[in-house]
Design a protein around this motif. Structure first.
Motif: not given
Length: 373
Positions: A238-250, A188-192
């Motif tokens: 988890q890293a694979a998912a986070l790489r995508i979400k990081l692109q959209h974090l802003d 649930t974090k902003n980058l989850g």
């Protein structure tokens, strides 16, 4: 307005298409069959370090481990004192105890709810070795004063930015100010992530080298152990998912900020509500939209009856937790932290929240205060 169920948090496909991107990334990682310390992990670490404007990020198993590893890398140990806010999530304080150090609690600012350098300065003793500013609820702490204290007293600043990925102070990302910093990728974090995950961030080469060994059994090369380390690694999926979400974090943070502005405009001057205040030079990415009212319990009950879920962060401050009676504090020791615990209520806010859902929350709050003054 017709009755509508509003969850406190919900995973939505926002921005549209992100769910499909995450699924495809995870599937690629599964097909790669390198599940522990795979290439996705090292690439994500580089990308996250660049985002935070730090030299190195090291993925670990969860946010709590990130704090423990960061403190351990900074040389914090038995008998050392570490200043922490009295209103933080328990993980921050537990991590201090985990490395054998002593948590020294300090009052938060009653307006921003964050620890300030002025309050931390009052708690410094000859045994103080570190301060952990927690960027609570998503708002950046005012870091200049902490950096000054660190220089004056030879202290280590360890940022806890688990709730504030993407927040900035004077234009610089949180996580980049401390000698070493820790964050969480709880879903649930902003980058989850899709499960537990965390990272340690630093621009100190010595601390980076220690962390890279310590979190992986204390080894640089498999079966050759320089340290007595632990096993706390961010896994490849988890890293694979986070790489995508990081692109959209802003974009995700921008949506949180947009929703927060709707709340802030619509709730001004309602009853005794105290709304979030953002300090000068700080940004707020609203991991949590926290309001305060002396009628907190009644308001929460009323919202629940209207189908609106809320949360309380945090109902019992650290010094009143049974686990921390040994610190010797009592009710009244930290009146600001106690007031926050008794009056705080977190409203639903998540990327993808609909206008209808937010209007339902606002209408219910207005109705409550019309009836209760």
């Amino acid at each position: 307005m017709p009755f509508i169920q509003v969850p406190y948090f919900s995973f939505r496909d926002f921005p549209v298409g992100i769910d499909c991107q995450v699924e495809e990334a995870v599937l690629r990682a599964v097909r790669g069959q390198q599940y522990i310390i795979g290439e996705e992990v090292s690439v994500f670490e580089s990308e996250f370090a660049a985002y935070v404007q730090a030299d190195t990020a090291i993925g670990v198993g969860n946010g709590y481990d990130a704090l423990v590893v960061a403190l351990k890398a900074a040389g914090i140990g038995a008998g050392d004192e570490v200043i922490v806010p009295a209103n933080t999530f328990i993980a921050t304080v537990n991590a201090v105890v985990q490395v054998g150090a002593i948590p020294v609690l300090a009052e938060p600012d009653r307006h921003t709810c964050n620890l300030t350098a002025a309050e931390a300065a009052r708690r410094i003793t000859p045994r103080t070795k570190a301060i952990i500013p927690v960027h609570l609820y998503g708002q950046a702490c005012e870091m200049t004063g902490f950096l000054r204290l660190a220089e004056q007293h030879d202290l280590t600043i360890v940022e806890d930015f688990a709730q504030a990925q993407g927040a900035r102070y004077k234009g610089r990302p949180v996580g980049s100010f401390g000698r070493i910093s820790a964050t969480s990728f709880y879903p649930t974090k902003n980058l989850g992530a899709l499960g537990d995950g965390g990272a340690v961030v630093t621009s100190d080469p010595a601390l980076a080298a220690y962390t890279k060994m310590y979190h992986n059994y204390g080894q640089q090369q498999k079966y050759y152990n320089q340290l007595i380390g632990i096993n706390s690694r961010l896994d490849t999926l988890q890293a694979a998912a986070l790489r995508i979400k990081l692109q959209h974090l802003d974009a995700l943070n921008n949506e949180r900020q947009r929703l927060a502005q709707v709340y802030l405009r619509a709730l001004q001057g309602i009853g005794d509500l105290v709304l979030p205040i953002t300090a000068p030079d700080c940004t707020h990415v609203y991991h949590i939209f926290n309001i305060r009212t002396k009628q907190r319990n009644a308001l929460q009950l009323y919202l629940s009856e209207q189908g609106i879920q809320t949360a309380i962060h945090y109902p019992v401050p650290v010094h009143l937790q049974e686990a921390y009676t040994w610190l010797g504090h009592k009710r009244g020791s930290f009146p600001v932290a106690e007031e926050l615990a008794e009056t705080s209520l977190s409203l639903p806010l998540y990327p993808g929240m609909t206008e209808t859902e937010q209007k339902a929350v606002l209408a219910a709050i207005h109705t409550f205060f019309e009836r209760h003054g």
